[in-house]
Design a protein around this motif. Structure first.
Motif, PDB file in Angstrom:
ATOM      1  N   ALA A   1       8.290   1.154   9.156  1.00  0.00           N
ATOM      2  CA  ALA A   1       7.729   0.716   7.927  1.00  0.00           C
ATOM      3  C   ALA A   1       6.138   0.376   6.970  1.00  0.00           C
ATOM      4  O   ALA A   1       6.506   0.768   5.804  1.00  0.00           O
ATOM      5  CB  ALA A   1       8.699  -0.740   8.152  1.00  0.00           C
ATOM      6  N   THR A   2       5.513   0.664   7.827  1.00  0.00           N
ATOM      7  CA  THR A   2       4.664   0.557   7.431  1.00  0.00           C
ATOM      8  C   THR A   2       4.176   1.748   7.049  1.00  0.00           C
ATOM      9  O   THR A   2       3.711   2.158   5.933  1.00  0.00           O
ATOM     10  CB  THR A   2       2.711   0.661   8.112  1.00  0.00           C
ATOM     11  OG1 THR A   2       3.617  -1.128   9.164  1.00  0.00           O
ATOM     12  CG2 THR A   2       1.810   0.602   8.228  1.00  0.00           C
TER      13      THR A   2
ATOM     14  N   LYS B   1       5.848   2.393   3.679  1.00  0.00           N
ATOM     15  CA  LYS B   1       4.600   1.609   2.535  1.00  0.00           C
ATOM     16  C   LYS B   1       4.263   2.498   1.679  1.00  0.00           C
ATOM     17  O   LYS B   1       3.771   2.086   0.361  1.00  0.00           O
ATOM     18  CB  LYS B   1       4.976   0.270   3.106  1.00  0.00           C
ATOM     19  CG  LYS B   1       4.694  -0.538   1.852  1.00  0.00           C
ATOM     20  CD  LYS B   1       4.078  -1.833   2.556  1.00  0.00           C
ATOM     21  CE  LYS B   1       3.239  -3.387   2.129  1.00  0.00           C
ATOM     22  NZ  LYS B   1       3.512  -4.534   2.487  1.00  0.00           N
ATOM     23  N   THR B   2       3.034   2.614   2.852  1.00  0.00           N
ATOM     24  CA  THR B   2       2.014   3.160   2.557  1.00  0.00           C
ATOM     25  C   THR B   2       1.631   4.453   2.207  1.00  0.00           C
ATOM     26  O   THR B   2       1.077   4.905   1.063  1.00  0.00           O
ATOM     27  CB  THR B   2       0.867   2.693   3.588  1.00  0.00           C
ATOM     28  OG1 THR B   2       0.984   3.985   5.192  1.00  0.00           O
ATOM     29  CG2 THR B   2       0.549   1.580   4.048  1.00  0.00           C
TER      30      THR B   2
END
Length: 308
Positions: free
Chosen positions: A65-66, A69-70
């Motif tokens: 997920a990180t 997102k990034t």
């Protein structure tokens, strides 16, 4: 080893090698994000980039997920091309040759002892690494590469990566981490294949399941768990050493010692959950696909050889 009844004619070597390579590629296509998350967790703490200092990965799905997102969804498939190249070279040898090497060691006897199976798994695993190591180096480095604003990309394409490593680090750079990788894959291969063999034989011997997809699923899942437990420490060292810039570690052993002294023994099991999720699911997809592809190829071969 897999998928044939005793009365069946063993498939030719070419069929086994092509089936193994194709099945492994299918496994990678499905489970590659888990592998990328595993690599990011294994190298966490080594990133010195200012833009990445506040990024922390927590758990396999949190890491994914990180990353999305990034860095965007494509980051989960960083290094996929090199990964597929690796499987074509790697799996076709370590899995496709396993039965033949096992038969060579037994003198074509029908039943092989566990030590012979382990020896065959170590042999084909080491052979595969010796050939496919450059593809593994490039795959790991792409997976570790962060796609962030303000962070210079280490490599811009798969072929450019091979060329860049060769020009700046020489042939030794392309085969960096060969020893820990041979150790890791000898462990993985013999554990994976031997455990799959033994679980499947036990299931069939006790008539718990017939030789079909549920049997293959259970055998592959069990093999994935056992393999992850045994191979994780070497896998973490291999990942860190292969991804390290020149001079950071003197050797793979130095890398392992640095991890032990600076981070403690738990560092060797960093990324265990994604390792298991990836290896367990990869085993299931690969072995089930391998069984089905091999049977389909044998059926096609038989049909083509049958006079019309």
């Amino acid at each position: 080893m897999v998928g044939l009844k005793p009365s069946d004619v063993p498939p030719p070597l070419a069929v086994k090698m092509m089936s193994a390579g194709a099945a492994a590629c299918i496994g990678d296509l499905i489970t590659f994000p888990l592998d990328t998350a595993k690599v990011r967790l294994q190298i966490q703490g080594e990133q010195k980039v200012e833009a990445a200092k506040n990024i922390r990965y927590r758990g396999v799905f949190g890491t994914m997920a990180t990353m999305v997102k990034t860095e965007g969804p494509k980051s989960l498939y960083n290094g996929l091309i090199a990964g597929l190249q690796r499987q074509v070279c790697f799996a076709s040898i370590r899995i496709g040759l396993y039965d033949n090497v096992k038969n060579f060691y037994t003198g074509d006897k029908e039943h092989a002892g566990i030590m012979i199976r382990i020896l065959a798994g170590c042999t084909t695993g080491a052979m595969a690494v010796s050939l496919a190591q450059p593809t593994d180096v490039v795959k790991v480095r792409f997976q570790a590469q962060m796609n962030l604003d303000g962070v210079a990309r280490r490599y811009n394409g798969t072929m450019q990566a091979y060329k860049h490593i060769f020009m700046n680090e020489g042939l030794r750079g392309l085969w960096k981490g060969t020893l820990p990788n041979i150790t890791r894959n000898a462990l993985v291969n013999c554990t994976e294949l031997v455990t799959y063999d033994l679980i499947k034989e036990a299931i069939l011997k006790h008539n718990l399941l017939s030789d079909n997809l549920p049997c293959h699923f259970v055998s592959a899942f069990g093999a994935g768990f056992v393999t992850t437990v045994i191979a994780s420490p070497v896998d973490v060292v291999k990942t860190r050493y292969m991804n390290s810039p020149p001079g950071q570690y003197k050797s793979a052993i130095n890398c392992a010692w640095t991890m032990m002294t600076k981070e403690g023994p738990t560092a060797f099991y960093k990324g265990f959950v994604p390792s298991f999720l990836r290896l367990g699911s990869w085993n299931v997809v690969m072995f089930v696909s391998f069984e089905q592809i091999k049977r389909a190829m044998m059926a096609t071969k038989k049909t083509m050889e049958t006079p019309s």
